[in-house]
Design a protein around this motif. Sequence first.
Motif, PDB file in Angstrom:
ATOM      1  N   PHE A   9       1.584   9.134  -9.137  1.00  0.00           N
ATOM      2  CA  PHE A   9       2.667   9.000  -8.182  1.00  0.00           C
ATOM      3  C   PHE A   9       3.590  10.220  -8.200  1.00  0.00           C
ATOM      4  CE2 PHE A   9       2.137   4.249  -8.396  1.00  0.00           C
ATOM      5  CZ  PHE A   9       2.082   4.015  -7.030  1.00  0.00           C
ATOM      6  N   ALA A  10       4.088  10.574  -7.031  1.00  0.00           N
ATOM      7  CA  ALA A  10       5.204  11.513  -6.900  1.00  0.00           C
ATOM      8  C   ALA A  10       6.468  10.683  -6.704  1.00  0.00           C
ATOM      9  CB  ALA A  10       4.995  12.454  -5.726  1.00  0.00           C
ATOM     10  N   VAL A  11       7.500  10.959  -7.484  1.00  0.00           N
ATOM     11  CA  VAL A  11       8.743  10.197  -7.400  1.00  0.00           C
ATOM     12  C   VAL A  11       9.816  11.079  -6.772  1.00  0.00           C
ATOM     13  CG1 VAL A  11      10.488   8.883  -8.651  1.00  0.00           C
ATOM     14  CG2 VAL A  11       8.106   8.877  -9.445  1.00  0.00           C
ATOM     15  N   PRO A  12      10.244  10.779  -5.551  1.00  0.00           N
ATOM     16  CA  PRO A  12      11.223  11.631  -4.873  1.00  0.00           C
ATOM     17  C   PRO A  12      12.638  11.426  -5.405  1.00  0.00           C
ATOM     18  CG  PRO A  12      10.704   9.753  -3.490  1.00  0.00           C
ATOM     19  CD  PRO A  12       9.815   9.648  -4.703  1.00  0.00           C
ATOM     20  N   VAL A  13      13.473  12.400  -5.103  1.00  0.00           N
ATOM     21  CA  VAL A  13      14.890  12.363  -5.469  1.00  0.00           C
ATOM     22  C   VAL A  13      15.696  11.958  -4.245  1.00  0.00           C
ATOM     23  CG1 VAL A  13      16.861  13.762  -6.218  1.00  0.00           C
ATOM     24  CG2 VAL A  13      14.600  14.111  -7.252  1.00  0.00           C
TER      25      VAL A  13
ATOM     26  N   TYR B 153       0.877  -1.175   0.000  1.00  0.00           N
ATOM     27  CA  TYR B 153       0.000   0.000   0.000  1.00  0.00           C
ATOM     28  C   TYR B 153       0.914   1.225   0.000  1.00  0.00           C
ATOM     29  CZ  TYR B 153      -4.326   2.583   1.021  1.00  0.00           C
ATOM     30  OH  TYR B 153      -5.431   3.414   0.945  1.00  0.00           O
ATOM     31  N   PRO B 154       0.745   2.140  -0.934  1.00  0.00           N
ATOM     32  CA  PRO B 154       1.715   3.242  -1.051  1.00  0.00           C
ATOM     33  C   PRO B 154       1.688   4.202   0.134  1.00  0.00           C
ATOM     34  CG  PRO B 154      -0.173   3.613  -2.490  1.00  0.00           C
ATOM     35  CD  PRO B 154      -0.323   2.218  -1.944  1.00  0.00           C
ATOM     36  N   SER B 155       2.847   4.776   0.415  1.00  0.00           N
ATOM     37  CA  SER B 155       2.901   5.905   1.346  1.00  0.00           C
ATOM     38  C   SER B 155       2.255   7.107   0.672  1.00  0.00           C
ATOM     39  CB  SER B 155       4.348   6.232   1.698  1.00  0.00           C
ATOM     40  OG  SER B 155       4.955   5.150   2.372  1.00  0.00           O
ATOM     41  N   LEU B 156       1.615   7.946   1.471  1.00  0.00           N
ATOM     42  CA  LEU B 156       0.842   9.066   0.925  1.00  0.00           C
ATOM     43  C   LEU B 156       1.322  10.388   1.495  1.00  0.00           C
ATOM     44  CD1 LEU B 156      -2.707   7.504   1.488  1.00  0.00           C
ATOM     45  CD2 LEU B 156      -1.299   7.332  -0.586  1.00  0.00           C
ATOM     46  N   LEU B 157       1.387  11.383   0.644  1.00  0.00           N
ATOM     47  CA  LEU B 157       1.612  12.756   1.077  1.00  0.00           C
ATOM     48  C   LEU B 157       0.268  13.464   1.068  1.00  0.00           C
ATOM     49  CD1 LEU B 157       3.696  14.956   1.853  1.00  0.00           C
ATOM     50  CD2 LEU B 157       3.792  15.572  -0.575  1.00  0.00           C
ATOM     51  N   LEU B 158      -0.096  14.041   2.205  1.00  0.00           N
ATOM     52  CA  LEU B 158      -1.388  14.714   2.340  1.00  0.00           C
ATOM     53  C   LEU B 158      -1.192  16.213   2.444  1.00  0.00           C
ATOM     54  CD1 LEU B 158      -3.090  12.468   5.074  1.00  0.00           C
ATOM     55  CD2 LEU B 158      -2.875  12.033   2.621  1.00  0.00           C
ATOM     56  N   LYS B 159      -2.054  16.939   1.747  1.00  0.00           N
ATOM     57  CA  LYS B 159      -2.102  18.392   1.867  1.00  0.00           C
ATOM     58  C   LYS B 159      -3.349  18.765   2.656  1.00  0.00           C
ATOM     59  CE  LYS B 159      -2.381  22.658  -0.902  1.00  0.00           C
ATOM     60  NZ  LYS B 159      -2.520  23.207  -2.287  1.00  0.00           N
TER      61      LYS B 159
ATOM     62  N   TYR C  67      -9.267  20.843   6.334  1.00  0.00           N
ATOM     63  CA  TYR C  67      -9.624  19.816   5.377  1.00  0.00           C
ATOM     64  C   TYR C  67      -8.391  19.190   4.743  1.00  0.00           C
ATOM     65  CZ  TYR C  67     -14.496  21.354   5.514  1.00  0.00           C
ATOM     66  OH  TYR C  67     -15.776  21.653   5.921  1.00  0.00           O
ATOM     67  N   ILE C  68      -8.446  17.870   4.557  1.00  0.00           N
ATOM     68  CA  ILE C  68      -7.471  17.185   3.710  1.00  0.00           C
ATOM     69  C   ILE C  68      -7.946  17.411   2.285  1.00  0.00           C
ATOM     70  CG2 ILE C  68      -6.438  14.974   3.083  1.00  0.00           C
ATOM     71  CD1 ILE C  68      -7.091  14.047   5.972  1.00  0.00           C
ATOM     72  N   THR C  69      -7.207  18.212   1.531  1.00  0.00           N
ATOM     73  CA  THR C  69      -7.664  18.627   0.200  1.00  0.00           C
ATOM     74  C   THR C  69      -7.053  17.799  -0.924  1.00  0.00           C
ATOM     75  OG1 THR C  69      -5.930  20.308   0.061  1.00  0.00           O
ATOM     76  CG2 THR C  69      -8.052  20.994   0.986  1.00  0.00           C
ATOM     77  N   HIS C  70      -5.838  17.280  -0.707  1.00  0.00           N
ATOM     78  CA  HIS C  70      -5.158  16.524  -1.759  1.00  0.00           C
ATOM     79  C   HIS C  70      -4.436  15.324  -1.139  1.00  0.00           C
ATOM     80  CE1 HIS C  70      -5.585  20.561  -3.498  1.00  0.00           C
ATOM     81  NE2 HIS C  70      -5.520  19.991  -4.686  1.00  0.00           N
ATOM     82  N   ILE C  71      -4.399  14.235  -1.900  1.00  0.00           N
ATOM     83  CA  ILE C  71      -3.712  13.012  -1.478  1.00  0.00           C
ATOM     84  C   ILE C  71      -2.885  12.515  -2.653  1.00  0.00           C
ATOM     85  CG2 ILE C  71      -3.966  10.687  -0.539  1.00  0.00           C
ATOM     86  CD1 ILE C  71      -6.833  11.477   0.309  1.00  0.00           C
ATOM     87  N   LYS C  72      -1.582  12.365  -2.431  1.00  0.00           N
ATOM     88  CA  LYS C  72      -0.718  11.939  -3.536  1.00  0.00           C
ATOM     89  C   LYS C  72       0.179  10.788  -3.079  1.00  0.00           C
ATOM     90  CE  LYS C  72       1.876  14.150  -7.304  1.00  0.00           C
ATOM     91  NZ  LYS C  72       0.797  13.986  -8.312  1.00  0.00           N
ATOM     92  N   PRO C  73       0.143   9.657  -3.787  1.00  0.00           N
ATOM     93  CA  PRO C  73       0.994   8.533  -3.417  1.00  0.00           C
ATOM     94  C   PRO C  73       2.446   8.769  -3.835  1.00  0.00           C
ATOM     95  CG  PRO C  73      -0.196   8.015  -5.414  1.00  0.00           C
ATOM     96  CD  PRO C  73      -0.700   9.366  -4.965  1.00  0.00           C
ATOM     97  N   ILE C  74       3.352   8.084  -3.163  1.00  0.00           N
ATOM     98  CA  ILE C  74       4.782   8.240  -3.420  1.00  0.00           C
ATOM     99  C   ILE C  74       5.337   6.933  -3.970  1.00  0.00           C
ATOM    100  CG2 ILE C  74       7.036   8.689  -2.363  1.00  0.00           C
ATOM    101  CD1 ILE C  74       5.564  10.465  -0.344  1.00  0.00           C
ATOM    102  N   GLN C  75       6.133   7.058  -5.003  1.00  0.00           N
ATOM    103  CA  GLN C  75       6.713   5.892  -5.662  1.00  0.00           C
ATOM    104  C   GLN C  75       8.235   5.995  -5.653  1.00  0.00           C
ATOM    105  OE1 GLN C  75       6.667   5.697 -10.051  1.00  0.00           O
ATOM    106  NE2 GLN C  75       5.605   3.718  -9.838  1.00  0.00           N
ATOM    107  N   PHE C  76       8.891   4.902  -5.304  1.00  0.00           N
ATOM    108  CA  PHE C  76      10.357   4.832  -5.342  1.00  0.00           C
ATOM    109  C   PHE C  76      10.795   4.053  -6.575  1.00  0.00           C
ATOM    110  CE2 PHE C  76       9.274   5.240  -0.851  1.00  0.00           C
ATOM    111  CZ  PHE C  76      10.120   6.263  -0.452  1.00  0.00           C
ATOM    112  N   ASN C  77      11.899   4.474  -7.170  1.00  0.00           N
ATOM    113  CA  ASN C  77      12.493   3.701  -8.245  1.00  0.00           C
ATOM    114  C   ASN C  77      13.124   2.434  -7.673  1.00  0.00           C
ATOM    115  OD1 ASN C  77      11.846   5.630 -10.200  1.00  0.00           O
ATOM    116  ND2 ASN C  77      13.709   6.796  -9.774  1.00  0.00           N
ATOM    117  N   ALA C  78      13.159   1.384  -8.468  1.00  0.00           N
ATOM    118  CA  ALA C  78      13.686   0.104  -7.994  1.00  0.00           C
ATOM    119  C   ALA C  78      15.134   0.225  -7.539  1.00  0.00           C
ATOM    120  CB  ALA C  78      13.564  -0.943  -9.092  1.00  0.00           C
TER     121      ALA C  78
END
Length: 371
Positions: free
Chosen positions: A234-238, A155-161, A171-182
Amino acid sequence: MKLLFFVLGICSLMSCDSGTSEDSQSYIKKTYGHWIKESNGEVMLDPQPSGLTYWRGKLLTLSDRSAHTSQRLRLRSIEPKNAQLDGPDMIMKLSTDAQKSCFANYVSGNPDLEALTVDPENDNIFYVVTEDASNAEPMSEACQQKYAQTGSTDYPSLLLKLEIQADQNLYITHIKPIQFNADMQIGNFPNDGFEGLAFGQNRTLYLGIEKDQQKKARIFSLVLDKTFWASDDFAVPVDVKVKLPEFVKGNHPINGMDYYQTKSGSEFLILAARNDQKLWIADLSGQKEAKIVPLEFHAEIESGVGVCQDFEPMDNTSIEGVAVIGKTLWMVNDPWKAVYLNNIRCPQNKNNYRKFAPLLFSLAIQPSWFE
């Protein structure tokens, strides 16, 4: 005795040096904590704090999923001068748009909220992340397919705004899952994920995780520009190439962090390594080795008598929130239920520990940490 209590109390709240005269990695910094209390004078009941941030002259904290039900899904405001909960007490709600998200059921139930930070350009806006969703109800088949490739947990980790809107509700207005590269090699560790958030320059959001496949803490970043929330992809972090301490064995996670910039413009993260009772000072340029600041925590004793007066040393503190205000570092602990009762020594604090009540600590930030 009352005079000593007054002096130590002022030192804690005003970040005196607590009797230390040196600043080296081998010298322990003492810090004295005050019980966080409700307006009625009772200690805060089992909030399991998982984040701390500065906001409008106060400190805000939030709780994770293991907290008492009365503490979940809300931001609570602490007056740092006296560790009092004096409002506002903001209860989180899902906005109409967020209710349509694949993750709405999980977020509106009992999500494992971790870390907290304020938008650098609009203090009506906050950000939190989620960690352990191993007990979440399965998403729809379409949602599972869309968000299957997380690069980490099932289940993906989520960043909440979150945003305080015109009706003054949060209010929780936005929900964005986070994806890591392999190739990031994060691993599938549901309860060892994101634990820290902090904004640096140019809307760069730093995210700290407890451990990867090599059991090493890691720092990542995202740039929250104008297009960031335009989709629910997905948001892909650096991967931020900071130098963190190396260990031969054991678990050495980071569980809280904040950003600090020196007068010369050098950028650092101040990280709480809760298992080790230490701070790590990480150079964001990646050039300097991290400095380690050992800590010794003391809990206040009210109405002290006999050998139990003023403050007592703690066996286990478990810091999970750090916040910079000027030249002071503020910290809140997450009472670790498996070991928190080991702190019981003096009868005056017995009930506080049994209620898993947290304390607010402060420490003067030392220039030598960044040299």
